[in-house]
Design a protein around this motif. Structure first.
Motif, PDB file in Angstrom:
ATOM      1  N   PRO A  24       0.811  -1.209   0.000  1.00 54.63           N
ATOM      2  CA  PRO A  24       0.000   0.000   0.000  1.00 54.63           C
ATOM      3  C   PRO A  24       0.845   1.260   0.000  1.00 54.63           C
ATOM      4  O   PRO A  24       2.019   1.258   0.372  1.00 54.63           O
ATOM      5  N   ASP A  29      -4.353   2.569   3.414  1.00 55.58           N
ATOM      6  CA  ASP A  29      -4.377   1.473   2.432  1.00 55.58           C
ATOM      7  C   ASP A  29      -3.891   0.183   3.060  1.00 55.58           C
ATOM      8  O   ASP A  29      -4.432  -0.893   2.801  1.00 55.58           O
ATOM      9  N   TYR A  33      -6.062  -3.290   2.995  1.00 55.18           N
ATOM     10  CA  TYR A  33      -5.650  -4.529   2.353  1.00 55.18           C
ATOM     11  C   TYR A  33      -5.349  -5.640   3.352  1.00 55.18           C
ATOM     12  O   TYR A  33      -5.192  -6.795   2.979  1.00 55.18           O
ATOM     13  N   TYR A  44      -8.237   6.835   6.778  1.00 53.82           N
ATOM     14  CA  TYR A  44      -8.641   7.561   5.572  1.00 53.82           C
ATOM     15  C   TYR A  44      -9.165   8.943   5.938  1.00 53.82           C
ATOM     16  O   TYR A  44      -8.897   9.940   5.240  1.00 53.82           O
ATOM     17  N   THR A  56      -9.357   5.646  -6.056  1.00 51.82           N
ATOM     18  CA  THR A  56      -9.206   4.287  -5.529  1.00 51.82           C
ATOM     19  C   THR A  56      -9.378   4.272  -4.022  1.00 51.82           C
ATOM     20  O   THR A  56     -10.008   3.375  -3.458  1.00 51.82           O
ATOM     21  N   GLN A  57      -8.833   5.281  -3.348  1.00 50.83           N
ATOM     22  CA  GLN A  57      -8.966   5.342  -1.897  1.00 50.83           C
ATOM     23  C   GLN A  57     -10.409   5.614  -1.467  1.00 50.83           C
ATOM     24  O   GLN A  57     -10.874   5.078  -0.455  1.00 50.83           O
ATOM     25  N   ASN A  60     -12.019   2.368  -1.689  1.00 52.92           N
ATOM     26  CA  ASN A  60     -11.631   1.549  -0.533  1.00 52.92           C
ATOM     27  C   ASN A  60     -12.381   1.969   0.727  1.00 52.92           C
ATOM     28  O   ASN A  60     -12.794   1.120   1.528  1.00 52.92           O
TER      29      ASN A  60
END
Length: 359
Positions: A24, A29, A33, A44, A56-57, A60
């Protein structure tokens, strides 16, 4: 073959069992994961104070909220992604519509979406959606109603993927065993095969680990017994020298194989980057059906088949196509009386995994 008792256990293998060890770019990240979704959410939000998250974040973060059961926050983020990301895959559009159904209890938003965004989904997906919406308006046939009941063999852990084995039932469970380590992403044991006795009333009792197949420290799951071959198909974690085997991206996938109850597990489909799930062998056609997520997938996991000869694979995988597979996840194929039954979390269902039938 007549179905006397339908024993249901749906569990979506995929994000749950395909263990990924990513590299990550941020602490958030890393938590994501590693399946530490609560910690990922917190990180985040800390990172948003330093600058905007990448698309992408944001995805996620939406998935993290979804995994933690916060459907409203996940839905808001998926809607934001749909507006901002022109490359957002239909898999996540399906998630957005499914969450909207689950939070509002109404299919109206999905119907309006199909009208206002006619180019997002294929004609097959739209036709299936409209057909299923119409089916819901029909009065149910009283003679076709099923009685659903719990069975004594269930535990407080995951119990799913049942398969008849003579007068017994094979199934998958994550209940604790001394021979199994804890699987970090779920906090429960690595999955294993169990067997129980099917009683005359459909209940299942005396569930114990199925010790006939080779002992294995990691995942063994989703069994299917082919009586004409006297073989047991199931999946297991990829390993090497007693340790989980990872691909170059740090992913541990699931292989598909069979046991003849004499020799060791024989691999039939194995790829360090691709997981295979839910084998089903059709005795009439000798087709081996299974679930995977290949490059030609229509969404998440799709249903495929291969031609076999005496249980040995004789062809490349064949995707069942867009009339069966959708932008969502399709799993658990089973054929009875020439009809295909499977499960899907496509947006035009009732929310989550529903059972579908195709003639």
């Amino acid at each position: 073959m007549r179905l006397r008792t339908l024993i249901i256990g749906l569990g979506l293998l995929g994000n749950t069992l395909a263990w990924a060890q990513q590299s990550p770019q941020s602490k958030a990240d890393k938590f994501f994961y590693e399946y530490s979704f609560e910690e990922a959410i917190a990180e985040y939000h800390k990172e948003t104070a330093k600058g905007p998250l990448s698309l992408t974040q944001i995805r996620n973060l939406a998935e993290s909220y979804e995994k933690m059961g916060n459907k409203n926050e996940a839905l808001l983020l998926y809607k934001d992604l749909f507006q901002r990301d022109s490359t957002l895959s239909n898999f996540y559009v399906n998630k957005m519509l499914n969450l909207d159904l689950q939070t509002t209890g109404s299919e109206q938003q999905a119907r309006q979406f199909l009208t206002s965004h006619p180019d997002v989904f294929t004609n097959e997906v739209k036709a299936n959606a409209l057909f299923n919406y119409e089916v819901r308006l029909e009065e149910p046939d009283a003679d076709s109603q099923l009685r659903i009941f719990n069975i004594a063999a269930n535990s407080a852990q995951l119990d799913f993927a049942p398969a008849f084995f003579g007068e017994n039932l094979l199934f998958t469970s994550s209940r604790s065993q001394d021979t199994k380590d804890t699987y970090f992403p779920t906090g429960e044991s690595f999955l294993d095969l169990f067997i129980g006795k099917v009683q005359a009333d459909g209940s299942v009792t005396n569930a114990v680990p199925y010790s006939v197949v080779e002992d294995f420290r990691f995942h063994q799951a989703t069994p299917y017994y082919a009586s004409s071959l006297n073989k047991l198909f199931y999946i297991r974690s990829n390993e090497k020298n007693g340790r989980l085997a990872f691909d170059d991206n740090g992913k541990n996938a699931l292989a598909l194989g069979a046991s003849d109850f004499q020799d060791q597990f024989t691999f039939l489909m194995r790829d360090l980057s691709t997981s295979f799930y839910y084998p089903f062998f059709d005795e009439d056609t000798e087709k081996l059906f299974f679930v995977a997520e290949f490059d030609d997938s229509f969404g998440g996991t799709d249903i495929y088949f291969v031609y076999t000869n005496n249980g040995q694979i004789m062809s490349a995988p064949v995707n069942l196509g867009p009339k069966i597979n959708s932008p969502a996840n399709e799993i658990s194929p089973f054929i009875i009386d020439s009809s295909l039954y499977f499960a899907s979390d496509v947006f035009y269902g009732y929310g989550g995994m529903d059972i579908y039938k195709s003639d």
